[in-house]
Design a protein around this motif. Structure first.
Motif: not given
Length: 208
Positions: A1-2, A75-78, A181-182, A197-204
């Protein structure tokens, strides 16, 4: 999921007081050209979701086009710090940093996306050394800045640069649960720029 964690850019997007507001205009219409619509945009580099290059606060710092792209993919941690108004190293002591080069702090302090906040939580500059010691290379926040809005010394910006940690600001983490997440948040390839500016997304990530 995005999960899209970007703030929308339009004529109503709040900007830093006195900074150039975002605008999109149709320069040519299909009726005019007979074939295409052609638009143009104008904006500060620091509107909505964006990356700060070190050149933003250090005249001798690297510019946005000089930053390695691998900083902004992976990989990122929220982490939810929404109960804190001053965020210090001890507030992050519970985190397993073993697979975390990218840390995203969810404060929920910018709750109204239509207005620029009057005040925001503060990050203690001691976080720079602490996060560097734990291998963090990118810090993201759901705030307009990692420093207080009225700061002229930008102590947190400088503490992060001194510890080789880069800055992603203006995220929308309101719909994101804490966890791993990624992240993809690529800045534009703008020569000599202080930010982008960026379009930032997280993927599960599949935990199985």
């Amino acid at each position: 999921m995005i999960i899209d964690i970007s703030r929308k850019l339009n004529a109503h997007t709040p900007t830093w007081p006195g900074d150039r507001p975002f605008s999109y205009d149709l320069t040519w219409s299909k009726e005019d050209t007979g074939s295409v619509n052609v638009g143009q945009i104008a904006s500060s580099c620091h509107t909505a979701t964006h990356v700060d290059a070190p050149f933003h606060f250090n005249s001798h710092g690297t510019t946005i086009d000089q930053l390695p792209l691998e900083l902004f993919i992976g990989r990122a941690k929220v982490v939810d710090v929404s109960t804190k108004w001053l965020i210090k190293p001890e507030d992050l002591a519970f985190i397993d940093f073993s697979q975390t080069k990218r840390l995203l702090l969810k404060t929920n302090a910018w709750s109204d996306p239509s207005t620029f906040p009057k005040e925001i939580p503060q990050l203690d500059p001691s976080l720079g050394e602490y996060l560097n010691r734990h291998g963090v290379e990118l810090l993201g926040v759901d705030l307009p800045s990692v420093d207080p809005l009225d700061s002229k010394t930008l102590d947190m910006h400088h503490a992060l640069e001194e510890n080789h940690i880069h800055i992603l600001e203006g995220l929308d983490l309101s719909a994101v649960e804490p966890g791993d997440y990624r992240l993809t948040a690529l800045p534009l390839f703008i020569e000599g720029a202080d930010g982008s500016p960026v379009r930032a997304i997280l993927e599960t990530i599949d935990q199985s």
